[in-house]
Design a protein around this motif. Sequence first.
Motif, PDB file in Angstrom:
ATOM      1  N   GLU A  14       0.834  -1.204   0.000  1.00 27.28           N
ATOM      2  CA  GLU A  14       0.000   0.000   0.000  1.00 27.28           C
ATOM      3  C   GLU A  14       0.867   1.251   0.000  1.00 27.28           C
ATOM      4  N   LEU A  15       0.207   2.382   0.188  1.00 30.37           N
ATOM      5  CA  LEU A  15       0.849   3.691   0.233  1.00 30.37           C
ATOM      6  C   LEU A  15       0.050   4.566   1.190  1.00 30.37           C
ATOM      7  N   ALA A  16       0.519   5.774   1.406  1.00 26.50           N
ATOM      8  CA  ALA A  16      -0.196   6.698   2.284  1.00 26.50           C
ATOM      9  C   ALA A  16      -1.639   6.912   1.839  1.00 26.50           C
ATOM     10  N   ILE A  17      -1.914   6.791   0.533  1.00 25.88           N
ATOM     11  CA  ILE A  17      -3.273   7.043   0.044  1.00 25.88           C
ATOM     12  C   ILE A  17      -4.286   6.028   0.569  1.00 25.88           C
ATOM     13  N   SER A  18      -3.812   4.913   1.138  1.00 31.96           N
ATOM     14  CA  SER A  18      -4.759   3.953   1.716  1.00 31.96           C
ATOM     15  C   SER A  18      -5.521   4.567   2.881  1.00 31.96           C
ATOM     16  N   TRP A  19      -5.002   5.664   3.445  1.00 37.87           N
ATOM     17  CA  TRP A  19      -5.627   6.346   4.585  1.00 37.87           C
ATOM     18  C   TRP A  19      -6.446   7.560   4.155  1.00 37.87           C
ATOM     19  N   ARG A  20      -6.734   7.682   2.861  1.00 34.60           N
ATOM     20  CA  ARG A  20      -7.386   8.900   2.362  1.00 34.60           C
ATOM     21  C   ARG A  20      -8.643   9.253   3.164  1.00 34.60           C
ATOM     22  N   SER A  21      -9.508   8.269   3.385  1.00 35.44           N
ATOM     23  CA  SER A  21     -10.751   8.539   4.103  1.00 35.44           C
ATOM     24  C   SER A  21     -10.489   8.928   5.554  1.00 35.44           C
ATOM     25  N   GLN A  22      -9.537   8.262   6.199  1.00 34.66           N
ATOM     26  CA  GLN A  22      -9.238   8.562   7.595  1.00 34.66           C
ATOM     27  C   GLN A  22      -8.620   9.952   7.748  1.00 34.66           C
ATOM     28  N   ILE A  23      -7.764  10.340   6.805  1.00 34.38           N
ATOM     29  CA  ILE A  23      -7.142  11.666   6.875  1.00 34.38           C
ATOM     30  C   ILE A  23      -8.214  12.755   6.884  1.00 34.38           C
ATOM     31  N   VAL A  24      -9.173  12.634   5.967  1.00 34.74           N
ATOM     32  CA  VAL A  24     -10.231  13.635   5.859  1.00 34.74           C
ATOM     33  C   VAL A  24     -11.112  13.624   7.116  1.00 34.74           C
ATOM     34  N   ALA A  25     -11.512  12.443   7.577  1.00 35.18           N
ATOM     35  CA  ALA A  25     -12.387  12.336   8.740  1.00 35.18           C
ATOM     36  C   ALA A  25     -11.707  12.840  10.005  1.00 35.18           C
ATOM     37  N   LEU A  26     -10.446  12.494  10.190  1.00 37.73           N
ATOM     38  CA  LEU A  26      -9.717  12.948  11.380  1.00 37.73           C
ATOM     39  C   LEU A  26      -9.530  14.461  11.369  1.00 37.73           C
ATOM     40  N   ALA A  27      -9.214  15.007  10.211  1.00 34.96           N
ATOM     41  CA  ALA A  27      -9.057  16.461  10.115  1.00 34.96           C
ATOM     42  C   ALA A  27     -10.366  17.169  10.457  1.00 34.96           C
ATOM     43  N   ALA A  28     -11.474  16.631   9.951  1.00 36.95           N
ATOM     44  CA  ALA A  28     -12.785  17.230  10.233  1.00 36.95           C
ATOM     45  C   ALA A  28     -13.149  17.121  11.703  1.00 36.95           C
ATOM     46  N   ALA A  29     -12.594  16.123  12.389  1.00 37.34           N
ATOM     47  CA  ALA A  29     -12.905  15.910  13.811  1.00 37.34           C
ATOM     48  C   ALA A  29     -11.956  16.670  14.737  1.00 37.34           C
ATOM     49  N   GLY A  30     -11.037  17.448  14.161  1.00 35.02           N
ATOM     50  CA  GLY A  30     -10.178  18.279  14.992  1.00 35.02           C
ATOM     51  C   GLY A  30      -8.804  17.704  15.279  1.00 35.02           C
ATOM     52  N   TYR A  31      -8.309  16.866  14.372  1.00 38.06           N
ATOM     53  CA  TYR A  31      -6.987  16.262  14.541  1.00 38.06           C
ATOM     54  C   TYR A  31      -6.072  16.642  13.382  1.00 38.06           C
ATOM     55  N   ARG A  32      -4.785  16.563  13.636  1.00 36.98           N
ATOM     56  CA  ARG A  32      -3.782  16.737  12.591  1.00 36.98           C
ATOM     57  C   ARG A  32      -3.398  15.344  12.112  1.00 36.98           C
ATOM     58  N   ALA A  33      -3.928  14.939  10.978  1.00 39.99           N
ATOM     59  CA  ALA A  33      -3.721  13.593  10.455  1.00 39.99           C
ATOM     60  C   ALA A  33      -2.552  13.607   9.485  1.00 39.99           C
ATOM     61  N   VAL A  34      -1.600  12.712   9.704  1.00 41.47           N
ATOM     62  CA  VAL A  34      -0.387  12.661   8.896  1.00 41.47           C
ATOM     63  C   VAL A  34      -0.127  11.214   8.488  1.00 41.47           C
ATOM     64  N   ALA A  35       0.019  10.967   7.183  1.00 41.12           N
ATOM     65  CA  ALA A  35       0.283   9.624   6.671  1.00 41.12           C
ATOM     66  C   ALA A  35       1.495   9.654   5.746  1.00 41.12           C
ATOM     67  N   PRO A  36       2.597   9.041   6.139  1.00 44.74           N
ATOM     68  CA  PRO A  36       3.753   8.982   5.253  1.00 44.74           C
ATOM     69  C   PRO A  36       3.691   7.789   4.306  1.00 44.74           C
ATOM     70  N   ASP A  37       4.309   7.926   3.141  1.00 44.08           N
ATOM     71  CA  ASP A  37       4.746   6.739   2.427  1.00 44.08           C
ATOM     72  C   ASP A  37       5.878   6.172   3.274  1.00 44.08           C
ATOM     73  N   MET A  38       5.742   4.936   3.727  1.00 41.85           N
ATOM     74  CA  MET A  38       6.707   4.374   4.651  1.00 41.85           C
ATOM     75  C   MET A  38       8.034   4.075   3.951  1.00 41.85           C
ATOM     76  N   ARG A  39       9.058   3.834   4.721  1.00 46.30           N
ATOM     77  CA  ARG A  39      10.394   3.509   4.215  1.00 46.30           C
ATOM     78  C   ARG A  39      10.306   2.435   3.118  1.00 46.30           C
ATOM     79  N   GLY A  40      10.847   2.768   1.941  1.00 51.11           N
ATOM     80  CA  GLY A  40      10.858   1.811   0.849  1.00 51.11           C
ATOM     81  C   GLY A  40       9.666   1.881  -0.086  1.00 51.11           C
ATOM     82  N   TYR A  41       8.729   2.780   0.197  1.00 52.77           N
ATOM     83  CA  TYR A  41       7.489   2.844  -0.578  1.00 52.77           C
ATOM     84  C   TYR A  41       7.314   4.212  -1.244  1.00 52.77           C
ATOM     85  N   GLY A  42       6.741   4.184  -2.440  1.00 56.38           N
ATOM     86  CA  GLY A  42       6.247   5.394  -3.090  1.00 56.38           C
ATOM     87  C   GLY A  42       7.268   6.509  -3.180  1.00 56.38           C
TER      88      GLY A  42
END
Length: 334
Positions: A46-74
């Motif tokens: 996978e890649l960071a984009i697998s969290w697309r829905s969570q990033i948007v939902a967490l941001a809307a709920a008042g959080y700073r959502a951060v998803a990296p492409d992990m070591r070796g990916y993307g």
Amino acid sequence: MDTHIQSIESGLPAPDIQILEINGLTMKVASMGSGPLVVLCHGFPELAISWRSQIVALAAAGYRAVAPDMRGYGGTTAPSEVSDYTMLHIVGDMVELVSALGEKQAAIVGHDWGALVAWSCALLRPDLFTSVAGMSVPFVPVASVDILSALRDAGVDHFYLQYFQAPGVAEAELEQDVAASIRRMHYSASGDGPDTVTFGMLKTGKGILDNTVEPETLPAWLSERDVEEYASEFQRTGFSGGLNWYRNIRRSSELMAPWRGQAIHQPSLFIAGEADDVLKFPNAQADIDNFPNALLDMRGCHILPDAGHWIQRERATAVNELLIEFLDGLKNSG
């Protein structure tokens, strides 16, 4: 470098993209929102984009959502040495990411291999990672025998973890048709895939894709755009970066020896799909049953019906609700 692109097909706003220097790597990081930091760690393949829905939902709920492409990916550096992918390297990446973002603490969330990273971050740096949520892969305290040795001792020689060990073998199979590999693995390991397909034990002399089927149509949670995004990145980078995580199972087990038997004390959450093949692995149910001894401040264990391995995408709404409920509960109790 910062970009902000609207994701038309998904209907979701796309996160901001940053390129950061992290722990000797150039790391591509997707982020959105402000508030308490939540770091989201993806798995394989996978890649960071697998969290697309969570990033948007967490941001809307008042959080700073951060998803990296992990070591070796993307968009993140893939070191050439196999030995540069131990769990200590990857936990170090997450530690430095939090620092680079100007934060002193974070909630850590992970799926698949990312769950192992999240559990390990909580285990090694409880001062920094003050809560943890793992998806699909249960927390298991560090043991004296690694899983590859346990498989060998049990007389097993064709489990997929073993197939991934020899450099170049799985790469040759998966890179022959990258888009097909992405479609087949994601569909077949999902709750929409056929019940007859399992990822664990491979057929004698066969590869991982022989345990998969090509979907006639893509499930609702996996769009053509998603497949194109994954395929374009893995076509460019290959699969070696992600596979090298598997090739450090024994090395990581040895390096993690100081934490053998150690429980996690922070607030924790587990989410998985009822049809996830990982839950069919030997000892998986016993590992979940052991949560009261291993996760000492567990706030929930949720097995979602009819869902498979890619839980944050297959059941995005339910996962978002459970994750936000967990994180909001920490604010309210803290």
